[in-house]
Scaffold this active site. Sequence first.
Site, PDB file in Angstrom:
ATOM      1  N   LEU A  34       0.839  -1.195   0.000  1.00 42.02           N
ATOM      2  CA  LEU A  34       0.000   0.000   0.000  1.00 42.02           C
ATOM      3  C   LEU A  34       0.879   1.252   0.000  1.00 42.02           C
ATOM      4  O   LEU A  34       1.924   1.293   0.647  1.00 42.02           O
ATOM      5  CB  LEU A  34      -0.910   0.009   1.221  1.00 42.02           C
ATOM      6  CG  LEU A  34      -2.184  -0.825   1.115  1.00 42.02           C
ATOM      7  CD1 LEU A  34      -2.973  -0.755   2.416  1.00 42.02           C
ATOM      8  CD2 LEU A  34      -3.054  -0.361  -0.045  1.00 42.02           C
ATOM      9  N   GLY A  35       0.433   2.258  -0.710  1.00 44.57           N
ATOM     10  CA  GLY A  35       1.227   3.468  -0.895  1.00 44.57           C
ATOM     11  C   GLY A  35       1.890   3.512  -2.251  1.00 44.57           C
ATOM     12  O   GLY A  35       2.283   4.581  -2.719  1.00 44.57           O
ATOM     13  N   GLY A  36       2.023   2.338  -2.894  1.00 48.56           N
ATOM     14  CA  GLY A  36       2.586   2.290  -4.241  1.00 48.56           C
ATOM     15  C   GLY A  36       4.053   2.687  -4.286  1.00 48.56           C
ATOM     16  O   GLY A  36       4.720   2.845  -3.260  1.00 48.56           O
ATOM     17  N   CYS A  39       5.219   5.516  -5.135  1.00 48.42           N
ATOM     18  CA  CYS A  39       5.408   6.877  -4.635  1.00 48.42           C
ATOM     19  C   CYS A  39       5.832   6.862  -3.166  1.00 48.42           C
ATOM     20  O   CYS A  39       6.850   7.435  -2.793  1.00 48.42           O
ATOM     21  CB  CYS A  39       4.128   7.679  -4.816  1.00 48.42           C
ATOM     22  SG  CYS A  39       4.223   9.379  -4.195  1.00 48.42           S
ATOM     23  N   ALA A  74      -3.790  -8.410 -10.339  1.00 48.41           N
ATOM     24  CA  ALA A  74      -5.107  -8.458 -10.963  1.00 48.41           C
ATOM     25  C   ALA A  74      -5.010  -8.380 -12.487  1.00 48.41           C
ATOM     26  O   ALA A  74      -4.133  -7.718 -13.040  1.00 48.41           O
ATOM     27  CB  ALA A  74      -5.979  -7.318 -10.437  1.00 48.41           C
ATOM     28  N   GLY A  79      19.486  13.800 -17.543  1.00 48.49           N
ATOM     29  CA  GLY A  79      18.070  14.157 -17.501  1.00 48.49           C
ATOM     30  C   GLY A  79      17.885  15.628 -17.235  1.00 48.49           C
ATOM     31  O   GLY A  79      18.814  16.329 -16.833  1.00 48.49           O
ATOM     32  N   ASP A 100      -1.311   7.868 -13.285  1.00 46.59           N
ATOM     33  CA  ASP A 100      -0.260   7.678 -14.279  1.00 46.59           C
ATOM     34  C   ASP A 100      -0.657   6.776 -15.441  1.00 46.59           C
ATOM     35  O   ASP A 100       0.023   6.771 -16.467  1.00 46.59           O
ATOM     36  CB  ASP A 100       0.991   7.085 -13.620  1.00 46.59           C
ATOM     37  CG  ASP A 100       1.749   8.096 -12.782  1.00 46.59           C
ATOM     38  OD1 ASP A 100       1.254   9.227 -12.621  1.00 46.59           O
ATOM     39  OD2 ASP A 100       2.838   7.748 -12.285  1.00 46.59           O
ATOM     40  N   ALA A 139       1.810  12.989  -8.353  1.00 42.58           N
ATOM     41  CA  ALA A 139       0.924  12.511  -7.299  1.00 42.58           C
ATOM     42  C   ALA A 139      -0.237  13.471  -7.089  1.00 42.58           C
ATOM     43  O   ALA A 139      -1.363  13.045  -6.783  1.00 42.58           O
ATOM     44  CB  ALA A 139       1.707  12.326  -6.000  1.00 42.58           C
ATOM     45  N   HIS A 199       4.441  40.223   9.011  1.00 40.20           N
ATOM     46  CA  HIS A 199       5.770  40.818   8.866  1.00 40.20           C
ATOM     47  C   HIS A 199       6.643  40.414  10.054  1.00 40.20           C
ATOM     48  O   HIS A 199       6.197  40.471  11.197  1.00 40.20           O
ATOM     49  CB  HIS A 199       5.666  42.348   8.820  1.00 40.20           C
ATOM     50  CG  HIS A 199       7.000  43.029   8.841  1.00 40.20           C
ATOM     51  ND1 HIS A 199       7.811  43.099   7.725  1.00 40.20           N
ATOM     52  CD2 HIS A 199       7.676  43.648   9.848  1.00 40.20           C
ATOM     53  CE1 HIS A 199       8.926  43.739   8.046  1.00 40.20           C
ATOM     54  NE2 HIS A 199       8.871  44.086   9.329  1.00 40.20           N
TER      55      HIS A 199
END
Length: 466
Positions: free
Chosen positions: A43-45, A47, A118, A178, A303, A311, A434
């Site tokens: 869970l969370g993938g 990312c 799946a 990149g 994605d 995200a 300020h």
Amino acid sequence: MVVGELTQERDLLILGGGPAGYTAAIRASQLGRKVTLIEQAQLGGLCLNKGCIPSKVVAHAAEVKQQMNHLTALGFSIEPTHDFNQLVKYRDGIVHQLRTGVEALCQANAIEYIQGTASFLADDRIGVEQGHQFDTYRFNDVVIATGSHSLQQTSPLILNAEQLYQLTDLPDRLVIIGQDYITIEAAMSFQALGTQVTLIADAFQLDPSLDKELRRLFKKQKIRLVTGIVTAIETTDEVTVTVVKEGQETTWTAPFLFHSLPRIPNTLELGLERIGVTMAEDGTIPVGPFGQTSRPHIYAIGDVTPGPSLATRAIHEAKRTAEQLAGQSPDPTMPYYPTVIRSLPPIISIGLTEQAATDAGHAVRVGQFALNANGATTIEAGSGFVKVVTDATTSLLLGVHMIGEGSIELAGTFAQALEMAAKEEDVRFPVMPHPSRNEAWTEAIESLVGQAIHLSPRQQAILTKS
């Protein structure tokens, strides 16, 4: 493989437990749907487990390391040393804490969680494989939120984004190829922690003012910036990259190469072709404004659909699609997605750049306020600027671009102003605390008409265009 005896009935299936998937699951459950969430890994993938969160832990450590240079001026006597192994433990602890939190939230929202891989058996049935077990589920609706992955090279010396942030030892040298936000963050973070970084890039697809400042910072931080065309990548005991520019060839060698390449959607193993879901050549799934695919009860978000791999986009689409599935009427308007770069200092870009606004036919007016004229920034020995782009005819705010500490915290303010179609006077009127960087936001707007208090008339003349 053991095949389940019966096809089990389910209401709403969510495929994928990353930011898109678990957000859609929770929101749909909040709105009354019976939700089953299927995730093949954790869970969370990617990312949470290997991407966004681990990289931001490293960026946070780099920021703290850089701030130590300012402590002497404040009267502190510190001889900083850094233990990368301890950082790795902290990184893994943060990931575990956040993943446990997602698990708890799914449980608290009565979401059924199934771990397995799946694939579609029919347009109303899913098969889930976990080890020797194979179960089938018939559903009313399904949301595909399986995310994307980085290409993995055959050589262990050539890293993708996930592999880079799973390193357990700090490399003494690193070559990066990149020009996206991931490479910028990686270059500055690893350099700050003690790695000698060589960054091979030509342009960074940012507003020209940000691009110019970014190059100045690379030089200041002793990051070697190399421009040209990569003609060869060779691996032996180390990685050697050959670059050609204007006929001149140079080579750069390091223990590791981080090569940032376009991400690949996780759709090819789902069996979508057998159920008639339309797919693009790049593997993404074209969708309507609420995530509908070519099959009306099959949705896709994040994605796996065309658009930036962010995200923030995945989370927004998840909420919108879940609301649609619950019978509500969500707003189909495309929101402003900020570009966030956790560089040193961080960068935020949202809305139109100066060039994009001109190309769109606006009569453009540009204002810019230097952060070295801001009291809060000066106290912390910071630098950078806030740049605003407006329409000179309507005074409508079109874009905001900032580099400097506090930019990520202010990004929400910028986004809110753009979403509310704010005009120049809407930003100038509210009173800001300020000293704070909020004042720089106001003064950037004031500089549009030469009224910034903390910039001289000459500076405002130079920085302002209309």
